[in-house]
Write a protein that holds these residues in place. Sequence first.
Motif, PDB file in Angstrom:
ATOM      1  N   ILE A 371       0.857  -1.188   0.000  1.00 57.97           N
ATOM      2  CA  ILE A 371       0.000   0.000   0.000  1.00 57.97           C
ATOM      3  C   ILE A 371       0.894   1.239   0.000  1.00 57.97           C
ATOM      4  O   ILE A 371       1.758   1.381   0.862  1.00 57.97           O
ATOM      5  CB  ILE A 371      -0.918   0.020   1.236  1.00 57.97           C
ATOM      6  CG1 ILE A 371      -1.799  -1.229   1.265  1.00 57.97           C
ATOM      7  CG2 ILE A 371      -1.772   1.286   1.256  1.00 57.97           C
ATOM      8  CD1 ILE A 371      -2.589  -1.407   2.555  1.00 57.97           C
ATOM      9  N   LEU A 372       0.699   2.137  -0.940  1.00 56.49           N
ATOM     10  CA  LEU A 372       1.480   3.372  -0.994  1.00 56.49           C
ATOM     11  C   LEU A 372       0.894   4.404  -0.032  1.00 56.49           C
ATOM     12  O   LEU A 372      -0.323   4.579   0.058  1.00 56.49           O
ATOM     13  CB  LEU A 372       1.501   3.946  -2.410  1.00 56.49           C
ATOM     14  CG  LEU A 372       2.348   3.193  -3.439  1.00 56.49           C
ATOM     15  CD1 LEU A 372       2.310   3.917  -4.773  1.00 56.49           C
ATOM     16  CD2 LEU A 372       3.785   3.048  -2.968  1.00 56.49           C
ATOM     17  N   LEU A 373       1.795   5.133   0.667  1.00 53.94           N
ATOM     18  CA  LEU A 373       1.395   6.105   1.682  1.00 53.94           C
ATOM     19  C   LEU A 373       1.997   7.472   1.397  1.00 53.94           C
ATOM     20  O   LEU A 373       3.111   7.581   0.867  1.00 53.94           O
ATOM     21  CB  LEU A 373       1.862   5.654   3.069  1.00 53.94           C
ATOM     22  CG  LEU A 373       1.392   4.303   3.583  1.00 53.94           C
ATOM     23  CD1 LEU A 373       1.970   4.054   4.972  1.00 53.94           C
ATOM     24  CD2 LEU A 373      -0.125   4.213   3.619  1.00 53.94           C
ATOM     25  N   VAL A 374       1.258   8.502   1.809  1.00 50.67           N
ATOM     26  CA  VAL A 374       1.762   9.877   1.820  1.00 50.67           C
ATOM     27  C   VAL A 374       1.549  10.423   3.229  1.00 50.67           C
ATOM     28  O   VAL A 374       0.553  11.093   3.512  1.00 50.67           O
ATOM     29  CB  VAL A 374       1.038  10.772   0.794  1.00 50.67           C
ATOM     30  CG1 VAL A 374       1.717  12.141   0.707  1.00 50.67           C
ATOM     31  CG2 VAL A 374       0.984  10.115  -0.572  1.00 50.67           C
ATOM     32  N   PRO A 375       2.451  10.142   4.174  1.00 46.93           N
ATOM     33  CA  PRO A 375       2.282  10.641   5.550  1.00 46.93           C
ATOM     34  C   PRO A 375       2.361  12.164   5.624  1.00 46.93           C
ATOM     35  O   PRO A 375       2.979  12.818   4.776  1.00 46.93           O
ATOM     36  CB  PRO A 375       3.438   9.979   6.305  1.00 46.93           C
ATOM     37  CG  PRO A 375       3.827   8.797   5.472  1.00 46.93           C
ATOM     38  CD  PRO A 375       3.604   9.238   4.058  1.00 46.93           C
ATOM     39  N   GLU A 376       1.774  12.714   6.685  1.00 42.32           N
ATOM     40  CA  GLU A 376       1.606  14.159   6.810  1.00 42.32           C
ATOM     41  C   GLU A 376       1.805  14.566   8.264  1.00 42.32           C
ATOM     42  O   GLU A 376       1.549  13.782   9.182  1.00 42.32           O
ATOM     43  CB  GLU A 376       0.173  14.499   6.354  1.00 42.32           C
ATOM     44  CG  GLU A 376      -0.199  15.946   6.283  1.00 42.32           C
ATOM     45  CD  GLU A 376      -1.575  16.083   5.624  1.00 42.32           C
ATOM     46  OE1 GLU A 376      -1.647  16.143   4.385  1.00 42.32           O
ATOM     47  OE2 GLU A 376      -2.586  16.083   6.356  1.00 42.32           O
ATOM     48  N   ILE A 377       2.263  15.803   8.480  1.00 42.77           N
ATOM     49  CA  ILE A 377       2.246  16.357   9.826  1.00 42.77           C
ATOM     50  C   ILE A 377       0.960  17.169   9.991  1.00 42.77           C
ATOM     51  O   ILE A 377       0.405  17.687   9.016  1.00 42.77           O
ATOM     52  CB  ILE A 377       3.496  17.221  10.110  1.00 42.77           C
ATOM     53  CG1 ILE A 377       3.617  18.376   9.111  1.00 42.77           C
ATOM     54  CG2 ILE A 377       4.747  16.360  10.105  1.00 42.77           C
ATOM     55  CD1 ILE A 377       4.700  19.371   9.467  1.00 42.77           C
ATOM     56  N   PRO A 378       0.428  17.307  11.227  1.00 39.41           N
ATOM     57  CA  PRO A 378      -0.919  17.835  11.428  1.00 39.41           C
ATOM     58  C   PRO A 378      -1.043  19.360  11.404  1.00 39.41           C
ATOM     59  O   PRO A 378      -1.567  19.980  12.346  1.00 39.41           O
ATOM     60  CB  PRO A 378      -1.311  17.253  12.787  1.00 39.41           C
ATOM     61  CG  PRO A 378      -0.027  17.085  13.515  1.00 39.41           C
ATOM     62  CD  PRO A 378       0.987  16.723  12.473  1.00 39.41           C
ATOM     63  N   VAL A 379      -0.549  19.965  10.340  1.00 36.16           N
ATOM     64  CA  VAL A 379      -0.782  21.400  10.104  1.00 36.16           C
ATOM     65  C   VAL A 379      -2.105  21.488   9.352  1.00 36.16           C
ATOM     66  O   VAL A 379      -2.160  21.361   8.134  1.00 36.16           O
ATOM     67  CB  VAL A 379       0.382  22.018   9.302  1.00 36.16           C
ATOM     68  CG1 VAL A 379       0.092  23.472   8.963  1.00 36.16           C
ATOM     69  CG2 VAL A 379       1.678  21.913  10.108  1.00 36.16           C
TER      70      VAL A 379
END
Length: 713
Positions: A371-379
Motif C-alpha cells: 500500500i502506498l502512503l503519503v504521511p503528513e504532519i498535522p498542520v
Amino acid sequence: MKLTLRHALALLSSMLLWSMAGHAQVRIDMDHDWRFRTDATDAGIAADWPRATPAETRLVDVPHTWNIGKDDDYEGVAWYFKSFTVPASMLASHVELHFGATFYRSRVWVNGTEVGGHEGGHTAYALDIGRQLRAGENRIAVRLDNRPGEATIPGYAMRQLASGSVWYDWWHYGGIVRDVWLTVSDHALIRRQRIASKLGGDAASVSSQVFVENVDGADGSYSVTASIVDPDGKTVAQAQQNVSAKAGQAATATLAVTLPHPQLWNVGDARLYQWVTELHAADGSVLDSRSDTFGLRDIAIRDRRLYVNGKPVRLSGVSRHEDSPWEGLAESAGTIRRDWSDMAALHTTLTRPVHYPQNDEVLDFADRHGILLVPEIPVWQFSEAQLKNPRLLALAKHMMREMIEQDGNHASIFAWSVCNESDASLPGGRAYVDAMAALIRDIDPGRYVTYADADISSKPWKEAPVMHDVDFIMANAYFGSWSGSGNDVEAWLDFVDRTYPDKMVIISEFGYPGVFSHDSVSADKARSDNLLQQMDAFQKRSFIAGAIFWTYQDYKSHRNLWPGQTEGYVDHGLVDENRQRRPSYGIYEARNQALSVTTQWRVDAGGLRGFQATVSGYPATHLPSYPMLGYVAHWRAIDDRGQELAHGDEALRDLSQPIRFEGAWQAAGKGAAVHLAVDVTRPDGVRAGGVVSDYHPLNIGSDPFLPNKDEQP
C-alpha cells in the motif's frame, strides 16, 4: 530483545554481576502499572508531584489516553507516575527512557530531577536518564498538556475563525498514547540507520548510513557489519566497515551492497528485504544490533502519471483516523491490524493515510501489503499568519525531520505532505510550503513532496502558484457537499487540467459528510451515489493517478456534527465508530476492485458438469488499475443439498491479459441446482475480487457453455 520489566530486571541482576561488556542492548517494557491523575489547576509542580505521587491516582497501563470515560473532554494538564527497581550493577550502563508518543507537550522527571521533554503528539523520543538512577526503587513522573494554541501542531484552525470554532477536526486525545520502554547499553549504540536503494538493469544498489553513538567516557573503535536477508529468508549479501567515535560523540558508517536479480516490492505484492546491522567492540563482542525491512522498487512520476517499477498505476484507498470508542488515539496492535485488514479488503492501495505521523504497526502493515502512503504532519486549517510564524515553522520542520528519520525506511512511503487545507495559496503560506519542501529534499531526496489543498476545489476556481512548487497536486474535492454540486466535478477537472497541464493529481479527500442529509440512513444512500459518480468522473482523466475516500470509519470531533450536537462521531465513514458496515461499504468495495471475474456454465444432456471462468485485470485507463502478478483463483461448487461437488485453485501468473480456466465435476443431475463461488486472492492472501453464481436447471439447447446471469460480486 524485548522483555517485561520484571523479567528484564531479573535477567539484568544476574548478568550485571559482571560487566555488561559483550552484551547487546537490552530493551525493557515499561507499559504496565502507571498511576494517573488530572491536574485541572496545574498545581502539580508547586505541590512537588515530580518527587511524590499525589493522592487520588488511578492505576493504568499504557498506551493510555485520559479522554475516554469520565475525562472524555478534558483539556489541560495531567500526570503519569511509575515506580521501578534498578539493580546496582545497572548504574554503570547507559540507560535511556523511550516514549513511542505522548500527546501533546511533555515534561519528564526521574527521581525528582527533570530530564527533558517533547512537543508533538505522534513521534517517538528518548531521554538519557542514567545519571538520575539509583540502586533500588526509582520513580518517573510525566506531566502532559493537551491544550492547543495558535503555534501548536495540531493547533487552533485559525482559518475557521469566522465560523466561531477554531478547534481541529478530530479529538484531542491526551496521554501516553504509545509504548514506553527502557534501553540499557554499554560503550556504544546504533541510533538509527537510513537505507537507500536504486534499481538498474537486473540488479539493485543498496546502502545504509548507520548512525553510531559512543556512550562511553573514552574514545572507541568499532566494527559495523550488515547482513541482507531476501524475502525468502536467505542471506544474500554482507558488508563491513570500521568506525571510530570520540567519547560521547557520534559517527557514521556507510555500508553498500549490490543485489543481483532483485525481488521487487509492488502494489499489492510486497516483497520485503531485511537489513540487519550489528555494532561490534574491538574484541568482537556485539554491542548493539538493529534490523529494518526495506523494499526494492522504483516509483516515478512521468507525463502526469504514476509509475511503479516502470508500469503505470492508478490507485485508490480510504483514510482512517487513529480513533475508536475503546482506545481513542492509544491504539493497540490488534485494533490497528483489524482495521487495516478491513481496509485491504476494500482494495486500498493508496492512502494519505491521515493528518499525522502513524504508529509503526500501520507502516509495517502497508509495507507488507503493498500500500502506498503519503504521511503528513498535522498542520490543519492554518492561516497565513500561523504559517508565517517562525516558531511554528521551526516546530513543523522538527516534526517533519522526526517523522522522516523515524519512518524513512518504510517501502510503502513514496511522498511526504507538509500541511492540509491551510493558507498555502497566500504568499506566507507559499513560503512555508517551499521551506518545508527544501528541508525534505535535503534529508530525503528520493521521495516526493506535496500537500493537501481544499482551495483548489472552492469557487471561484483560480490558479495558485504554489501548486507549481510541489511534485504533484493533492486536492480535497467534496463535490456534492462542501465544494458545490456533484455535477460541478466535470468542469472542475477540466479547469485543473488546463491550469496545471504538467501536474499529476491525487484526489486526497472525497466523500459525503452526513450533516448534508437528514439522518444517517439517507446520508449513506447519498454517500454511495456520490462515490460512484465521483469515481467515474475521476476515471475519465488520465492525470488523476489516485483517489482517497474520506473516511474508513466515523471519528470523534467537535465539528461537522448533527445539529444540536457539541461532541460526537462525525458521520462520514463506510463503517461507523463501532466498525459496523454501512451499505456504502459494499458499494465502495465492488467499485474499487481492479479485476473482473465472469463465468459460464458447462452442461450436456446429463446435466451441469462444470464451468468456465475468465479473470481480467482492468486496463490502465481504469481507476483503479495496476499490475497483478502471482494471483490465485479459488473456486468451490456446492449442490442444492449443501454437498461439495468439487473445488480447485488456478494460478494467475500475469493478469495483464485475460486468463480463462475451467472446473468440472461429475454431473449433478438434470434437476440439480449448483452454487459456485470464485474468489481471486493476491499473493499476500487478501481477496482481490470474485463472483458468486447460482445455476438453475433450464432448457439448454445445443450450446455447451451458458452465460451465467446470476453473478453477484
